[in-house]
Design a protein around this motif. Structure first.
Motif, PDB file in Angstrom:
ATOM      1  N   VAL A 105       1.009  -1.115  -0.032  1.00 52.73           N
ATOM      2  CA  VAL A 105       0.107   0.199  -0.093  1.00 52.73           C
ATOM      3  C   VAL A 105       0.956   1.459  -0.006  1.00 52.73           C
ATOM      4  O   VAL A 105       1.740   1.510   0.757  1.00 52.73           O
ATOM      5  CB  VAL A 105      -1.055  -0.024   1.320  1.00 52.73           C
ATOM      6  CG1 VAL A 105      -1.758   1.352   1.367  1.00 52.73           C
ATOM      7  CG2 VAL A 105      -1.850  -1.294   1.272  1.00 52.73           C
ATOM      8  N   PRO A 106       0.772   2.183  -0.979  1.00 50.20           N
ATOM      9  CA  PRO A 106       1.385   3.384  -0.981  1.00 50.20           C
ATOM     10  C   PRO A 106       1.243   4.264   0.192  1.00 50.20           C
ATOM     11  O   PRO A 106       0.189   4.150   0.816  1.00 50.20           O
ATOM     12  CB  PRO A 106       1.217   4.031  -2.441  1.00 50.20           C
ATOM     13  CG  PRO A 106      -0.269   3.706  -2.684  1.00 50.20           C
ATOM     14  CD  PRO A 106      -0.331   2.108  -1.882  1.00 50.20           C
ATOM     15  N   PRO A 107       2.074   5.439   0.245  1.00 46.24           N
ATOM     16  CA  PRO A 107       1.954   6.251   1.667  1.00 46.24           C
ATOM     17  C   PRO A 107       0.660   6.886   1.615  1.00 46.24           C
ATOM     18  O   PRO A 107      -0.060   7.216   2.535  1.00 46.24           O
ATOM     19  CB  PRO A 107       3.086   7.141   1.348  1.00 46.24           C
ATOM     20  CG  PRO A 107       4.066   6.516   0.869  1.00 46.24           C
ATOM     21  CD  PRO A 107       3.272   5.678  -0.203  1.00 46.24           C
ATOM     22  N   PHE A 108      -0.067   7.434   0.540  1.00 44.58           N
ATOM     23  CA  PHE A 108      -1.274   7.868   0.240  1.00 44.58           C
ATOM     24  C   PHE A 108      -2.234   7.163   0.859  1.00 44.58           C
ATOM     25  O   PHE A 108      -3.383   7.205   1.451  1.00 44.58           O
ATOM     26  CB  PHE A 108      -1.622   8.707  -1.159  1.00 44.58           C
ATOM     27  CG  PHE A 108      -2.937   9.152  -1.209  1.00 44.58           C
ATOM     28  CD1 PHE A 108      -3.098  10.558  -0.547  1.00 44.58           C
ATOM     29  CD2 PHE A 108      -4.056   8.728  -1.609  1.00 44.58           C
ATOM     30  CE1 PHE A 108      -4.359  11.154  -0.889  1.00 44.58           C
ATOM     31  CE2 PHE A 108      -5.127   9.378  -1.925  1.00 44.58           C
ATOM     32  CZ  PHE A 108      -5.273  10.398  -1.497  1.00 44.58           C
ATOM     33  N   GLY A 109      -2.334   5.940   0.437  1.00 40.85           N
ATOM     34  CA  GLY A 109      -3.219   4.951   0.820  1.00 40.85           C
ATOM     35  C   GLY A 109      -3.103   4.770   2.505  1.00 40.85           C
ATOM     36  O   GLY A 109      -4.271   4.524   3.043  1.00 40.85           O
ATOM     37  N   ALA A 134     -17.237   2.089  -3.746  1.00 39.82           N
ATOM     38  CA  ALA A 134     -16.023   1.484  -2.997  1.00 39.82           C
ATOM     39  C   ALA A 134     -15.012   1.086  -3.716  1.00 39.82           C
ATOM     40  O   ALA A 134     -13.703   0.982  -3.368  1.00 39.82           O
ATOM     41  CB  ALA A 134     -16.772   0.202  -2.399  1.00 39.82           C
ATOM     42  N   SER A 135     -15.034   0.703  -5.076  1.00 37.37           N
ATOM     43  CA  SER A 135     -14.229   0.343  -5.876  1.00 37.37           C
ATOM     44  C   SER A 135     -13.165   1.478  -6.137  1.00 37.37           C
ATOM     45  O   SER A 135     -11.732   1.279  -6.143  1.00 37.37           O
ATOM     46  CB  SER A 135     -14.570  -0.113  -7.162  1.00 37.37           C
ATOM     47  OG  SER A 135     -15.377   0.852  -7.940  1.00 37.37           O
ATOM     48  N   ARG A 136     -13.510   2.887  -6.265  1.00 40.65           N
ATOM     49  CA  ARG A 136     -12.708   3.725  -6.236  1.00 40.65           C
ATOM     50  C   ARG A 136     -11.740   4.194  -5.101  1.00 40.65           C
ATOM     51  O   ARG A 136     -10.711   4.425  -5.128  1.00 40.65           O
ATOM     52  CB  ARG A 136     -13.470   5.217  -6.665  1.00 40.65           C
ATOM     53  CG  ARG A 136     -14.373   5.122  -8.252  1.00 40.65           C
ATOM     54  CD  ARG A 136     -13.075   4.855  -9.156  1.00 40.65           C
ATOM     55  NE  ARG A 136     -13.637   4.725 -10.398  1.00 40.65           N
ATOM     56  CZ  ARG A 136     -13.808   3.345 -11.093  1.00 40.65           C
ATOM     57  NH1 ARG A 136     -13.180   2.624 -10.532  1.00 40.65           N
ATOM     58  NH2 ARG A 136     -14.054   3.244 -12.122  1.00 40.65           N
ATOM     59  N   LEU A 137     -12.390   3.967  -3.943  1.00 38.04           N
ATOM     60  CA  LEU A 137     -11.643   4.317  -2.725  1.00 38.04           C
ATOM     61  C   LEU A 137     -10.718   2.806  -2.484  1.00 38.04           C
ATOM     62  O   LEU A 137      -9.523   3.402  -2.074  1.00 38.04           O
ATOM     63  CB  LEU A 137     -12.719   4.205  -1.354  1.00 38.04           C
ATOM     64  CG  LEU A 137     -11.868   4.537   0.013  1.00 38.04           C
ATOM     65  CD1 LEU A 137     -11.346   5.842  -0.134  1.00 38.04           C
ATOM     66  CD2 LEU A 137     -12.876   4.065   0.764  1.00 38.04           C
ATOM     67  N   SER A 138     -11.068   2.088  -2.917  1.00 37.10           N
ATOM     68  CA  SER A 138     -10.055   0.819  -3.107  1.00 37.10           C
ATOM     69  C   SER A 138      -8.856   0.990  -3.959  1.00 37.10           C
ATOM     70  O   SER A 138      -7.832   1.022  -3.644  1.00 37.10           O
ATOM     71  CB  SER A 138     -10.570  -0.640  -3.236  1.00 37.10           C
ATOM     72  OG  SER A 138      -9.740  -1.515  -3.207  1.00 37.10           O
ATOM     73  N   ASN A 139      -9.145   1.612  -5.091  1.00 37.97           N
ATOM     74  CA  ASN A 139      -8.256   2.290  -6.035  1.00 37.97           C
ATOM     75  C   ASN A 139      -7.335   3.142  -5.455  1.00 37.97           C
ATOM     76  O   ASN A 139      -6.062   3.135  -5.889  1.00 37.97           O
ATOM     77  CB  ASN A 139      -9.022   2.615  -7.514  1.00 37.97           C
ATOM     78  CG  ASN A 139      -9.677   1.556  -8.264  1.00 37.97           C
ATOM     79  OD1 ASN A 139     -10.557   1.919  -8.854  1.00 37.97           O
ATOM     80  ND2 ASN A 139      -9.033   0.326  -8.221  1.00 37.97           N
ATOM     81  N   LEU A 140      -7.847   3.985  -4.965  1.00 35.60           N
ATOM     82  CA  LEU A 140      -7.075   5.147  -4.147  1.00 35.60           C
ATOM     83  C   LEU A 140      -6.020   4.518  -3.196  1.00 35.60           C
ATOM     84  O   LEU A 140      -5.030   4.921  -3.143  1.00 35.60           O
ATOM     85  CB  LEU A 140      -7.909   6.274  -3.518  1.00 35.60           C
ATOM     86  CG  LEU A 140      -8.719   7.156  -4.362  1.00 35.60           C
ATOM     87  CD1 LEU A 140      -9.693   8.292  -3.848  1.00 35.60           C
ATOM     88  CD2 LEU A 140      -7.606   7.683  -5.312  1.00 35.60           C
ATOM     89  N   ILE A 141      -6.732   3.799  -2.305  1.00 34.51           N
ATOM     90  CA  ILE A 141      -5.757   3.061  -1.113  1.00 34.51           C
ATOM     91  C   ILE A 141      -4.525   2.222  -1.873  1.00 34.51           C
ATOM     92  O   ILE A 141      -3.700   2.171  -1.228  1.00 34.51           O
ATOM     93  CB  ILE A 141      -6.663   2.111  -0.163  1.00 34.51           C
ATOM     94  CG1 ILE A 141      -7.668   3.329   0.517  1.00 34.51           C
ATOM     95  CG2 ILE A 141      -5.748   1.488   0.613  1.00 34.51           C
ATOM     96  CD1 ILE A 141      -8.592   2.326   1.406  1.00 34.51           C
ATOM     97  N   HIS A 142      -5.033   1.592  -2.658  1.00 33.43           N
ATOM     98  CA  HIS A 142      -4.003   0.648  -3.197  1.00 33.43           C
ATOM     99  C   HIS A 142      -2.858   1.185  -4.445  1.00 33.43           C
ATOM    100  O   HIS A 142      -2.215   0.610  -4.835  1.00 33.43           O
ATOM    101  CB  HIS A 142      -4.564  -0.614  -3.912  1.00 33.43           C
ATOM    102  CG  HIS A 142      -5.155  -1.509  -2.504  1.00 33.43           C
ATOM    103  ND1 HIS A 142      -4.261  -2.331  -1.569  1.00 33.43           N
ATOM    104  CD2 HIS A 142      -6.399  -1.733  -2.252  1.00 33.43           C
ATOM    105  CE1 HIS A 142      -5.345  -2.676  -0.648  1.00 33.43           C
ATOM    106  NE2 HIS A 142      -6.550  -2.458  -1.045  1.00 33.43           N
TER     107      HIS A 142
END
Length: 64
Positions: A7-11, A36-44
């Motif tokens: 998981v990147p720092p932003f996630g 939910a898919s977009r939040l997951s995309n941002l986290i990962h």
């Protein structure tokens, strides 16, 4: 094979802010009408999702 990337720092910032608010991802998404898919995309870090990235940053008080 499904290879998981770290998981990147932003996630981690998103996850940290959700923990501070005592919210899980699903509740956050339902409350603020974010897919939910977009939040997951941002986290990962799998997709930029610029529109939702700005919205999530504003809601959670994250500076990029």
């Amino acid at each position: 094979m499904n290879k998981q990337n770290p998981v990147p720092p932003f996630g981690w910032k998103i996850k940290e802010k959700l923990v501070e608010r005592q919210m899980d991802q699903r509740t956050f998404c339902d409350t603020y009408h974010i897919p939910a898919s977009r939040l997951s995309n941002l986290i990962h870090g799998t997709r930029k999702a610029k529109k939702y990235r700005v919205q999530v940053c504003q809601l959670l008080g994250i500076e990029e």
